[in-house]
Design an enzyme around this catalytic site. Structure first.
Site, PDB file in Angstrom:
ATOM      1  N   HIS A  98       0.906  -1.036   0.163  1.00  0.00           N
ATOM      2  CA  HIS A  98       0.033  -0.026   0.067  1.00  0.00           C
ATOM      3  C   HIS A  98       0.944   1.163   0.128  1.00  0.00           C
ATOM      4  CE1 HIS A  98      -2.713   2.982   1.292  1.00  0.00           C
ATOM      5  NE2 HIS A  98      -3.948   2.370   0.859  1.00  0.00           N
ATOM      6  N   GLU A 100       0.799   3.888   1.694  1.00  0.00           N
ATOM      7  CA  GLU A 100       1.222   4.373   2.946  1.00  0.00           C
ATOM      8  C   GLU A 100       2.302   3.572   3.601  1.00  0.00           C
ATOM      9  OE1 GLU A 100      -2.781   4.416   4.601  1.00  0.00           O
ATOM     10  OE2 GLU A 100      -3.237   5.799   3.269  1.00  0.00           O
ATOM     11  N   GLU A 170      -3.695   2.183  -7.422  1.00  0.00           N
ATOM     12  CA  GLU A 170      -4.006   3.471  -6.566  1.00  0.00           C
ATOM     13  C   GLU A 170      -3.101   4.595  -6.865  1.00  0.00           C
ATOM     14  OE1 GLU A 170      -6.429   1.862  -3.221  1.00  0.00           O
ATOM     15  OE2 GLU A 170      -4.175   1.847  -2.561  1.00  0.00           O
TER      16      GLU A 170
HETATM   17  C1  PEP Z   1      -6.598   3.245   0.465  1.00  0.00           C
HETATM   18  O1  PEP Z   1      -6.381   3.598   1.501  1.00  0.00           O
HETATM   19  O2  PEP Z   1      -6.455   2.378  -0.485  1.00  0.00           O
HETATM   20  C2  PEP Z   1      -7.788   4.218  -0.437  1.00  0.00           C
HETATM   21  C3  PEP Z   1      -7.855   4.248  -1.657  1.00  0.00           C
HETATM   22  O3  PEP Z   1      -8.154   5.246   0.342  1.00  0.00           O
HETATM   23  P1  PEP Z   1      -9.245   6.298   0.039  1.00  0.00           P
HETATM   24  O4  PEP Z   1     -10.543   5.650  -0.664  1.00  0.00           O
HETATM   25  O5  PEP Z   1      -9.653   6.972   1.191  1.00  0.00           O
HETATM   26  O6  PEP Z   1      -8.625   7.317  -1.001  1.00  0.00           O
END
Ligand code: PEP
Length: 255
Positions: A98, A100, A170
């Site tokens: 991810h 983060e 993402e």
């Molecule tokens: C995530 O944490 O993978 C994410 C997509 O967060 P958000 O939907 O808040 O953008």
């Protein structure tokens, strides 16, 4: 909505919710999604909620995933949790890489690849997150970044194992910011990822691969996002924290 691959709607709760908050959530969420059996529904809570959540979801149509794991089975790795421990709890899906984890905890592509290989060797399903930063997109480097992340992430895997992975595209600039990528940007990136996987592992395998979109998905945009050819589901952060909102996302419903 007819999709080529079985949709997966996964909630990433990040570092939110205590045990009692989790139980309260489930007491309403399970009713809201009862009977849905044409898509996979998954919740990834923090570690302290995992065990209890597995018990509470037993026999339901909602599965549990972990947000992270280390790649070794055991050892002197303070603060880490292993595939063996997750499997012992009945959890066989894990989010890996991810943004983060990459940006705050400095995980690099090599470590992420070790986690993916470890998950596959344990017959677990990794949800492998990739995505470019705003700086990389503005510099026209999106495809190069995605290709690099895919190549390194899948390194050492046998072709037959590739469809066991779920990729989550993402864009970092869309996570938790309220900024969703445009439908064109999403479809273009997903197609690119599928083509890259096709080059690495063969077209048939790439056609089986599920690619989720993540980045400010909410009830208001889920239907349009899910209508894109190469989008097979969503990884949802903020909008998954309320049961009503995540249930609407699961149903691809605006209201
Ligand atoms: C995530 O944490 O993978 C994410 C997509 O967060 P958000 O939907 O808040 O953008």
């Amino acid at each position: 909505m007819d999709k080529k691959r079985r949709p997966l709607l996964a909630a990433n709760w990040k570092m939110y919710k205590t045990l009692s908050e989790m139980e309260k959530y489930l007491s309403s969420f399970l009713g809201l999604v009862a009977g849905i059996d044409d898509r996979d529904i998954m919740l990834a809570p923090n570690y302290t909620c995992l065990n209890r959540m597995v018990e509470l979801l037993n026999g339901s149509n909602v599965k549990v995933a972990a947000q992270n794991m280390f790649y070794q089975d055991e050892g002197a790795f303070t603060g880490e949790i292993s595939p063996k421990m997750l499997l012992d709890m009945g959890i066989n899906t894990v989010i890996v890489g991810h943004s983060e984890r990459r940006h705050i905890f400095h995980e690099d592509d090599e470590l992420i690849n070790q986690k993916i290989r470890s998950a596959i060797s344990h017959e677990m399903k990794p949800i492998f997150c990739i995505g470019e930063t705003l700086e990389e997109r503005e510099a026209g480097k999106t495809s190069r970044v995605l290709e690099y992340q895919i190549r390194l992430g899948l390194k050492g895997l046998q072709n037959k194992d590739v469809p066991k992975i779920v990729v989550a595209y993402e864009p970092v600039w869309a996570i938790g910011t309220g900024k969703t990528a445009s439908l064109e940007q999403i479809q273009e990136a997903h197609r690119l990822v599928r083509d890259m996987v096709g080059e690495l592992a063969g077209e048939d395998i790439a056609e089986k691969l599920r690619i989720l979109y993540g980045g400010s998905v909410k009830p208001a945009n889920v239907k349009d996002i899910m209508s894109l050819d190469d989008v097979d589901g969503a990884l949802v952060g903020g909008a998954s924290l309320e049961p009503e909102s995540f249930a609407k996302i699961v149903r691809f419903e605006e209201n």
